[in-house]
Write a protein that holds these residues in place. Structure first.
Motif, PDB file in Angstrom:
ATOM      1  N   ARG A  52       0.866  -1.176   0.000  1.00 30.09           N
ATOM      2  CA  ARG A  52       0.000   0.000   0.000  1.00 30.09           C
ATOM      3  C   ARG A  52       0.900   1.223   0.000  1.00 30.09           C
ATOM      4  O   ARG A  52       1.762   1.364   0.892  1.00 30.09           O
ATOM      5  CB  ARG A  52      -0.946   0.015   1.199  1.00 30.09           C
ATOM      6  CG  ARG A  52      -1.936   1.170   1.132  1.00 30.09           C
ATOM      7  CD  ARG A  52      -3.002   1.132   2.202  1.00 30.09           C
ATOM      8  NE  ARG A  52      -2.413   1.032   3.528  1.00 30.09           N
ATOM      9  CZ  ARG A  52      -2.845   0.201   4.485  1.00 30.09           C
ATOM     10  NH1 ARG A  52      -3.857  -0.604   4.257  1.00 30.09           N
ATOM     11  NH2 ARG A  52      -2.263   0.190   5.656  1.00 30.09           N
ATOM     12  N   ASP A  76      -1.942  -1.246  -3.802  1.00 26.03           N
ATOM     13  CA  ASP A  76      -2.986  -0.253  -3.578  1.00 26.03           C
ATOM     14  C   ASP A  76      -2.326   1.114  -3.618  1.00 26.03           C
ATOM     15  O   ASP A  76      -1.748   1.563  -2.637  1.00 26.03           O
ATOM     16  CB  ASP A  76      -3.668  -0.489  -2.230  1.00 26.03           C
ATOM     17  CG  ASP A  76      -4.739   0.555  -1.933  1.00 26.03           C
ATOM     18  OD1 ASP A  76      -4.986   1.450  -2.782  1.00 26.03           O
ATOM     19  OD2 ASP A  76      -5.328   0.487  -0.843  1.00 26.03           O
ATOM     20  N   VAL A 143      -5.375  -4.944   1.904  1.00 26.59           N
ATOM     21  CA  VAL A 143      -5.675  -3.702   1.205  1.00 26.59           C
ATOM     22  C   VAL A 143      -7.122  -3.762   0.737  1.00 26.59           C
ATOM     23  O   VAL A 143      -7.656  -4.839   0.460  1.00 26.59           O
ATOM     24  CB  VAL A 143      -4.724  -3.448   0.010  1.00 26.59           C
ATOM     25  CG1 VAL A 143      -3.291  -3.262   0.499  1.00 26.59           C
ATOM     26  CG2 VAL A 143      -4.793  -4.551  -1.024  1.00 26.59           C
TER      27      VAL A 143
END
Length: 174
Positions: A52, A76, A143
């Motif tokens: 992420r 992400d 995520v």
């Protein structure tokens, strides 16, 4: 880790046909219209690893430069199309290091180099601007993309029809 599914060995439609009676909520999907295929393979599958980050691909670089073991890196990137989280050099590293694919909820760049890399790459879009590397981001965490949770170790199947997430390897009927 389990080896990746061959790029021609599954269809997300067949997978969904075989799993449509599952009402547990463990089978999730993302529409194919979200992502465009940029890599050398138009379909890929494997266990999920995650990153992420927002407009900083430091953790993406570290991941694809490590042994992929047939996994799929799910990034992400917050859906940002302002900076590319993956380009030609990192795609080549992903292929060299045994990653089955990379799904970027964000942007990529170096389109000709991505298409030449023998790895699956899906992303929301592309932009020529690279990221600044500031060593930000986290890896191996759940995520959430488009309201669906994707967790390290779950399986992802991606092709032109969409992206399917399952708790483990699935064996669709052909």
């Amino acid at each position: 880790m389990t080896s990746p599914i061959p790029s021609i060995g599954f269809s997300t439609c067949d997978l969904c046909d075989s799993l449509k009676a599952d009402t547990s909520g463990s089978i999730r999907w993302l529409p194919g219209s979200l992502y465009r295929s940029y890599g050398g393979f138009d379909r890929f599958a494997g266990p999920i690893a995650t990153v992420r980050c927002l407009e900083d691909n430091s953790r993406v670089k570290a991941a694809v430069e490590s042994f992929g073991a047939g996994r799929v890196l799910v990034v992400d990137g917050g859906g940002s199309l302002r900076r590319a989280l993956l380009g030609g050099n990192l795609a080549a590293s992903a292929a060299k290091n045994g990653w089955a694919g990379v799904l970027i909820h964000g942007a990529v760049r170096d389109l000709a180099e991505l298409k030449a890399a023998p790895v699956g790459i899906f992303a929301l879009g592309h932009v020529p601007m690279p990221t600044d590397r500031r060593a930000q981001g986290v890896e191996d965490v759940p995520v959430q993309i488009e309201g669906q949770w994707l967790r390290p170790g779950e399986w992802i199947y991606a092709d032109e029809d969409g992206v399917v997430i399952t708790p483990g390897p699935a064996h669709p009927a052909h």
